[in-house]
Design an enzyme around this catalytic site. Structure first.
Site, PDB file in Angstrom:
ATOM      1  N   ARG A 184       0.838  -1.204   0.000  1.00 53.87           N
ATOM      2  CA  ARG A 184       0.000   0.000   0.000  1.00 53.87           C
ATOM      3  C   ARG A 184       0.869   1.250   0.000  1.00 53.87           C
ATOM      4  O   ARG A 184       0.518   2.268  -0.594  1.00 53.87           O
ATOM      5  CB  ARG A 184      -0.968   0.007   1.187  1.00 53.87           C
ATOM      6  N   TYR A 220     -15.894  16.700 -16.736  1.00 56.44           N
ATOM      7  CA  TYR A 220     -16.330  15.310 -16.765  1.00 56.44           C
ATOM      8  C   TYR A 220     -17.391  15.097 -15.687  1.00 56.44           C
ATOM      9  O   TYR A 220     -17.257  15.596 -14.556  1.00 56.44           O
ATOM     10  CB  TYR A 220     -15.115  14.401 -16.543  1.00 56.44           C
ATOM     11  N   ASP A 262      -6.495  18.763 -15.360  1.00 48.28           N
ATOM     12  CA  ASP A 262      -6.839  17.434 -15.854  1.00 48.28           C
ATOM     13  C   ASP A 262      -6.350  17.371 -17.300  1.00 48.28           C
ATOM     14  O   ASP A 262      -6.910  18.004 -18.192  1.00 48.28           O
ATOM     15  CB  ASP A 262      -8.353  17.224 -15.765  1.00 48.28           C
ATOM     16  N   LYS A 266      -7.552   6.038 -19.856  1.00 47.86           N
ATOM     17  CA  LYS A 266      -7.768   6.497 -21.221  1.00 47.86           C
ATOM     18  C   LYS A 266      -6.486   6.368 -22.051  1.00 47.86           C
ATOM     19  O   LYS A 266      -6.025   5.270 -22.301  1.00 47.86           O
ATOM     20  CB  LYS A 266      -8.293   7.932 -21.186  1.00 47.86           C
TER      21      LYS A 266
END
Length: 380
Positions: free
Chosen positions: A47, A99, A171, A196
């Site tokens: 982690r 978005y 972004d 993406k």
């Protein structure tokens, strides 16, 4: 290194034990220690850090020219980690075209946090600056935006945020670092939905933050470690592999995107085309200033203005796949109002221009003649 070399070699090293050229998938949760609190190597628990994820994070920092990269379980997990920097009373100014998942995160999940969000046209500098006050802690933009391909002038916004000592996050999902480098233009943080273009093959969900300042990067890493939204080793491997062909893929996405946009611009069934590479796009000059290409995302509306025509068109497509997401090697088509942006209230969608006849295309890397033929038959 120049970019085309950096995507393959930037921040990367042969694996120490075997000399493996490609970073192995270190499918482990924990690591041996020689004495309590003294690990054998650099890792204690996955982690906190994992060699495969570390290789990806180093690559992310390299291609965006940042001090530190962080890989997350999704783009929204990355955005959420950044929002944990702020507290009740803080204010965030965000672009008005976002978005749908980002808008939902801001307005629904954080609605009771005490953080105040403002949404504004980032090209209206007077309105934007009028919202800045002593509580403003972050400016958040997408450029180009999803799905209307609006652009924001990163360098000009950075001048304002630096003047007021405000963090500035971009972004960069649609543009990718192949076409646009926000940190070089003055931003402090870059976010990617690595699902993406960075992954590029529609086979992984992932997110990323790349931070210009190492101290801020370390602080965000602590929040990531403490909340646990990290990316697993197999998914890290897939994104890292995708990055190695980013330059090749995005170049073809750009070539196909331009031809698709030009085709739609001359089609009698099409009312408006949203593509920053077209000379009549309202932000074409900004695109030429801060991007080295115009990307593969194209949106358009119908002359009829009817939702039914958009739905019929989408149902007829054969090469384009009707599906959410974008940026993969295959071409995808989407109806924002019913799919990716359905979480935005209808009045807000219409306010920014997301109409019911809007279609968003993610042009893939297929032969463009096949894409154009598919679009033509779907209009019939």
């Amino acid at each position: 290194m120049k970019f085309n070399t950096k995507v393959i070699h930037g921040g990367q090293h042969h694996e120490k034990v075997t000399g493996a050229v490609m970073t192995p998938v270190f499918q482990t949760s924990t690591y041996a220690q020689t004495s309590p609190g003294i690990p054998v190597g650099d890792y204690e628990y996955s982690r906190a850090a994992n060699p495969t994820r570390q290789a990806l994070e180093d690559a992310l920092a390299s291609i965006e020219n940042g001090a530190r990269g962080l890989a997350f379980a999704s783009g929204l997990a990355a955005t959420d980690c950044l929002l944990r920097m702020f507290k009740a009373g803080d204010e965030i100014i965000a672009m008005d075209d976002l978005y749908g998942g980002t808008y939902r995160l801001f307005t629904r999940l954080y609605k009771d946090s005490g953080i105040k969000f403002h949404f504004v046209d980032m090209n209206d500098f007077d309105k934007f600056q009028s919202l800045i006050n002593e509580n403003t802690k972050l400016v958040w933009v997408e450029t180009p935006t999803n799905p209307l391909m609006k652009l924001a002038d990163i360098a000009e916004i950075a001048k304002i945020t630096k003047k007021h000592n405000i963090l500035f996050a971009v972004d960069n999902t649609f543009a990718t670092p192949y076409l646009q480098k926000p940190l070089d233009l003055g931003a402090d943080i870059v976010m990617h939905s690595a699902t993406k273009y960075l992954g590029g093959h529609s086979d992984v969900i992932a997110g990323a933050l790349i931070i210009k300042d190492k101290a801020l990067g370390d602080e965000l890493h602590f929040k990531q470690f403490a909340t646990g939204g990290t990316l697993g080793p197999m998914d890290s491997y897939l994104v890292l592999r995708g990055i190695k062909t980013l330059h090749l893929r995005v170049q073809r996405h750009c070539e196909n995107g331009m031809k698709v946009a030009e085709f739609l611009s001359n089609h009698p069934e099409v009312a408006k085309v949203y593509y920053p590479g077209l000379p009549d796009h309202p932000f074409h000059d900004i695109a030429k200033k801060q991007m080295s290409g115009f990307g593969g995302m194209v949106s358009f509306t119908f002359t009829s203005g009817r939702k039914e025509d958009a739905i019929s068109f989408l149902e007829k497509l054969k090469v384009f796949t009707l599906a959410e997401s974008l940026g993969g090697v295959e071409s995808l088509a989407n109806h924002p109002a019913l799919m990716t942006h359905a979480s935005i209230p209808e009045d807000k969608r219409l306010e920014v221009g997301i109409t019911d006849d809007l279609v968003r295309l993610s042009t893939g890397v297929e032969d463009v003649d096949d894409l154009l033929a598919d679009l033509e038959q779907a209009f019939r």
